[in-house]
Design a protein around this motif. Structure first.
Motif, PDB file in Angstrom:
ATOM      1  N   ASP A 277      -5.478   2.685  -3.176  1.00 12.23           N
ATOM      2  CA  ASP A 277      -4.976   3.803  -2.372  1.00 12.23           C
ATOM      3  C   ASP A 277      -6.032   4.420  -1.475  1.00 12.23           C
ATOM      4  OD1 ASP A 277      -2.448   3.532  -3.359  1.00 12.23           O
ATOM      5  OD2 ASP A 277      -2.560   5.204  -4.779  1.00 12.23           O
TER       6      ASP A 277
ATOM      7  N   THR B  16      -8.053  -2.233   4.619  1.00 15.70           N
ATOM      8  CA  THR B  16      -6.643  -2.559   4.853  1.00 15.70           C
ATOM      9  C   THR B  16      -6.339  -2.719   6.339  1.00 15.70           C
ATOM     10  OG1 THR B  16      -6.169  -0.189   4.694  1.00 15.70           O
ATOM     11  CG2 THR B  16      -5.778  -1.529   2.728  1.00 15.70           C
TER      12      THR B  16
ATOM     13  N   ASP C  62       0.838  -1.196   0.000  1.00 15.84           N
ATOM     14  CA  ASP C  62       0.000   0.000   0.000  1.00 15.84           C
ATOM     15  C   ASP C  62       0.873   1.247   0.000  1.00 15.84           C
ATOM     16  OD1 ASP C  62       0.900   0.379   2.607  1.00 15.84           O
ATOM     17  OD2 ASP C  62      -0.937  -0.358   3.535  1.00 15.84           O
ATOM     18  N   SER C  63       0.247   2.419   0.076  1.00 20.68           N
ATOM     19  CA  SER C  63       0.981   3.677  -0.012  1.00 20.68           C
ATOM     20  C   SER C  63       1.860   3.941   1.201  1.00 20.68           C
ATOM     21  CB  SER C  63      -0.002   4.843  -0.193  1.00 20.68           C
ATOM     22  OG  SER C  63      -0.921   4.888   0.869  1.00 20.68           O
TER      23      SER C  63
ATOM     24  N   VAL D 153      -4.417  -4.176  -3.461  1.00 22.79           N
ATOM     25  CA  VAL D 153      -4.738  -3.099  -2.523  1.00 22.79           C
ATOM     26  C   VAL D 153      -4.797  -1.780  -3.288  1.00 22.79           C
ATOM     27  CG1 VAL D 153      -4.008  -1.879  -0.448  1.00 22.79           C
ATOM     28  CG2 VAL D 153      -3.582  -4.320  -0.652  1.00 22.79           C
TER      29      VAL D 153
ATOM     30  N   LYS E 183      -5.617   2.243  -8.865  1.00 22.53           N
ATOM     31  CA  LYS E 183      -5.040   2.850  -7.671  1.00 22.53           C
ATOM     32  C   LYS E 183      -6.032   3.750  -6.951  1.00 22.53           C
ATOM     33  CE  LYS E 183      -0.806   4.278  -7.572  1.00 22.53           C
ATOM     34  NZ  LYS E 183      -0.282   3.327  -6.591  1.00 22.53           N
TER      35      LYS E 183
END
Length: 449
Positions: free
Chosen positions: A248, A267, A200-201, A246, A291
């Protein structure tokens, strides 16, 4: 002439003309004129040479001054950057000293084998149209694994593309010491047939631990945080899940293959809803999402097609059918959304097909064969930030790399359990700084290149 009357000769009048001309053009005058012309040419050459020398000297002085100013500026910037790098490295070393698993000497520069980047996430205020705007960005630092020598530096911003710096990966020089972690087992941090990886981010990592029927979540320091799922058929259960993705905006998508469905979680691990069932899906093997979280796509492997859903699970369409022609599939598995394109590993047609989001074929890459650049069973796909396409081949036990135009770049790996080796690799993922994650299924481990 001849005087016919007296038998005498008389001079030709033209001789006087010739004589007069010879009197005008004398040898001394000719020589003088030639000398004057030669002197004039020498003077012109000397003037030109002097002018060129003066111009060259002036140009050299200007260039030298510019170079000196540039060198001074570069030294100043390098000093600032070095100071920043040193400060950040010192912070990293101090934080790592608090971790008992690290082996550091007094200088903090020995055997930092698990350290290759520092991510420092901050908030910064930027003025836009006279108004303050909060810019969320990340700083990445890349270090040599053994000496902790800083190697590279880049910035990745969130929500401000004008400040984004892409990390351009050279796949001809894959790391000599890739990070490999995991072993066979049922405990947290252990695997049984890992088949997919996502990040993830915040650089947390999600591993589809297929035969343990769960998804494991790790921190960016590869510390296991928690897992979701167990074997079963309930809403929060899995039966040999094969893929995880996943977005964003905080949603996690799992292809729950033997339950013939897709499960959607936050998440943080909270179950949200399921899509599909045996009337709709047949052993889905691949999952991918945009995304921004607007859509997700599913490789409906048993039905030889791709299904498209909105992020709330609403059906939006499908494309593909059984066959060998363009746009048809024989066992579609891995899938990836990159921009407005969808990449699908058409495993038993031995190719990767590319579509737009509506399902129109745009092209393909690969063919059947044992050579580099050919496939025996392309399994999963990743597309990095530069458009390079990475494909795992479970039969050849390799990772194959193609550029954004479909040209073959290199093949990496071989069958085995040593470093740089795989046994039936499946999932592959490239994160936002182009680290490459590979799920080494039968070796029960994850590679980070």
């Amino acid at each position: 002439g001849i005087n016919a009357e007296y038998g005498e000769t008389s001079p030709d009048p033209s001789c006087d003309v010739i004589k007069s001309r010879c009197d005008v053009i004398k040898p001394d005058d000719v020589m003088k004129e030639e000398v004057d012309e030669e002197a004039e040419a020498r003077n012109a050459a000397a003037y030109l040479e002097s002018h060129v020398m003066k111009s060259s000297e002036k140009a050299c002085e200007i260039l030298k001054s510019a170079v000196e100013d540039t060198i001074v500026e570069l030294h100043a910037r390098a000093a600032l950057l070095e100071a920043g790098i040193q400060e950040r490295r010192d912070r990293v070393v101090e934080s790592l000293k608090k971790r008992p698993s690290m082996d550091l000497n007094s200088t903090g520069t020995s055997t930092m084998s698990d350290l290759f980047k520092l991510m420092d996430r901050r908030n910064s205020v930027k003025m836009t149209n006279g108004q303050k705007k909060l810019v969320d960005y990340k700083e990445f630092m890349f270090f040599d694994r053994d000496s902790a020598r800083p190697l590279n530096y880049c910035i990745k911003t969130l929500g401000d593309p004008s400040f984004t710096v892409n990390y351009n990966r050279d796949y001809h020089a894959i790391a000599l010491n890739p990070e490999v972690f995991g072993c066979a087992g049922r405990k947290l941090g252990q695997f049984h047939g890992p088949s997919s990886v996502a990040t993830d981010s915040s650089n947390n990592m999600y591993v589809c631990d297929s035969m343990n029927c769960r998804i494991q979540i790790f921190s960016d320091h590869i510390e296991p945080l928690f897992s979701v799922g167990q074997k079963g058929t309930g809403n929060t259960d899995f039966d040999r899940p094969s893929s995880v993705a996943v977005d964003d905006v905080g949603q996690m998508y799992i292809a729950d293959s033997f339950n013939d469905r897709v499960c959607v979680y936050s998440t943080e691990g909270a179950w949200k809803f399921n899509v599909g069932g045996r009337d709709e899906l047949n052993k889905p093997r691949g999952i991918a999402c945009s995304k921004n979280g607007e859509i997700f796509v599913v490789s409906d492997t048993g039905n030889q097609r791709i299904l498209v859903y909105s992020n709330d699970g609403t059906y939006k369409g499908q494309f593909g059918q059984l066959g060998m022609k363009e746009g048809q599939f024989v066992r579609p598995q891995g899938i990836k959304i990159s921009g407005d394109q969808v990449y699908v590993s058409d495993s038993f047609n031995y190719r990767v097909q590319i579509f737009n989001i509506e399902g129109t074929p745009l092209g393909s890459m690969g063919e059947q064969g044992p050579e580099a650049g050919q496939f025996e069973e392309p399994r999963d796909i990743a597309v990095d930030t530069c458009g390079n396409v990475l494909v795992t081949d479970t039969v050849k036990h390799t990772l194959q790399v193609f550029d954004k135009h479909g040209n073959f770049v290199r093949e990496y790996g071989s069958k085995g359990s040593k470093t740089h080796q795989f046994d039936a690799p499946e999932g592959v993922h490239a994160d936002e700084i182009n680290r490459v994650f590979i799920a080494d299924r039968k070796n029960d481990r994850i590679h980070i290149l």
